[in-house]
Design a protein around this motif. Sequence first.
Motif, short mmCIF file in Angstrom:
data_model
loop_
_atom_site.label_atom_id
_atom_site.label_comp_id
_atom_site.label_asym_id
_atom_site.label_seq_id
_atom_site.Cartn_x
_atom_site.Cartn_y
_atom_site.Cartn_z
N ALA A 55 0.83 -1.21 0.00
CA ALA A 55 0.00 0.00 0.00
C ALA A 55 0.87 1.25 0.00
O ALA A 55 0.50 2.26 -0.62
CB ALA A 55 -0.94 -0.01 1.21
N TRP A 61 -4.68 6.22 -3.62
CA TRP A 61 -5.41 5.81 -2.42
C TRP A 61 -6.40 4.69 -2.73
O TRP A 61 -6.66 3.83 -1.89
CB TRP A 61 -6.16 7.00 -1.83
CG TRP A 61 -5.25 7.96 -1.14
CD1 TRP A 61 -4.78 9.13 -1.65
CD2 TRP A 61 -4.67 7.81 0.14
NE1 TRP A 61 -3.94 9.73 -0.74
CE2 TRP A 61 -3.87 8.93 0.38
CE3 TRP A 61 -4.75 6.84 1.13
CZ2 TRP A 61 -3.15 9.10 1.55
CZ3 TRP A 61 -4.04 7.00 2.29
CH2 TRP A 61 -3.25 8.12 2.50
N ALA A 62 -6.95 4.69 -3.94
CA ALA A 62 -7.91 3.66 -4.32
C ALA A 62 -7.24 2.28 -4.34
O ALA A 62 -7.81 1.30 -3.86
CB ALA A 62 -8.52 3.97 -5.68
N THR A 63 -6.03 2.21 -4.86
CA THR A 63 -5.31 0.94 -4.88
C THR A 63 -4.97 0.49 -3.47
O THR A 63 -5.10 -0.70 -3.13
CB THR A 63 -4.03 1.08 -5.72
OG1 THR A 63 -4.37 1.55 -7.02
CG2 THR A 63 -3.30 -0.24 -5.83
N ALA A 64 -4.55 1.41 -2.63
CA ALA A 64 -4.23 1.06 -1.24
C ALA A 64 -5.48 0.58 -0.51
O ALA A 64 -5.41 -0.39 0.26
CB ALA A 64 -3.63 2.27 -0.53
N LEU A 65 -6.61 1.21 -0.76
CA LEU A 65 -7.86 0.77 -0.13
C LEU A 65 -8.26 -0.62 -0.61
O LEU A 65 -8.72 -1.44 0.20
CB LEU A 65 -8.98 1.78 -0.41
CG LEU A 65 -10.33 1.47 0.20
CD1 LEU A 65 -10.24 1.46 1.72
CD2 LEU A 65 -11.37 2.46 -0.28
N LYS A 66 -8.08 -0.89 -1.89
CA LYS A 66 -8.38 -2.23 -2.40
C LYS A 66 -7.50 -3.29 -1.75
O LYS A 66 -7.97 -4.39 -1.42
CB LYS A 66 -8.22 -2.26 -3.92
CG LYS A 66 -9.30 -1.52 -4.66
CD LYS A 66 -9.00 -1.51 -6.15
CE LYS A 66 -9.96 -0.58 -6.86
NZ LYS A 66 -9.63 -0.46 -8.30
N LEU A 68 -6.15 -3.14 1.23
CA LEU A 68 -6.61 -3.31 2.61
C LEU A 68 -7.92 -4.09 2.67
O LEU A 68 -8.13 -4.89 3.60
CB LEU A 68 -6.74 -1.96 3.29
CG LEU A 68 -5.42 -1.22 3.51
CD1 LEU A 68 -5.68 0.18 4.06
CD2 LEU A 68 -4.52 -1.99 4.44
N LEU A 69 -8.80 -3.91 1.70
CA LEU A 69 -10.05 -4.68 1.65
C LEU A 69 -9.78 -6.16 1.38
O LEU A 69 -10.44 -7.02 1.96
CB LEU A 69 -10.99 -4.10 0.60
CG LEU A 69 -11.72 -2.83 0.99
CD1 LEU A 69 -12.52 -2.29 -0.20
CD2 LEU A 69 -12.63 -3.07 2.17
#
Length: 103
Positions: A55, A61-66, A68-69
């Motif tokens: 991340a 941020w969208a890639t990092a959120l994915k 983490l999900l």
Amino acid sequence: MTLLDGVSAAFMLAGAGFCLAGTVGVLRFPDVYCRLHALTKVDNLGLGLVVVGLALRSGSWATALKLLLVWLFVLVASAFTCQLIARAALRRGTPAWSGRRES
């Protein structure tokens, strides 16, 4: 190499170390319950550290959120799976390792 690259690499190497330790635990521990403990530690900490390292390297941020999900979904799936395996082992009467050696 920037500071962010070094921190990211440190997280990923630490995660890989936990994954290696969990694999050794699965191969070496004496019973199913101890092995499940080793597997859950790999999922919780090893994958978590790798995801944090990735991340940090992600471009958005969208890639990092994915990432983490995905880690969250693996945690939930791991908890359910380990609980089902332990319940099946208990129902079959699989004994837990007592820690004592028979002489």
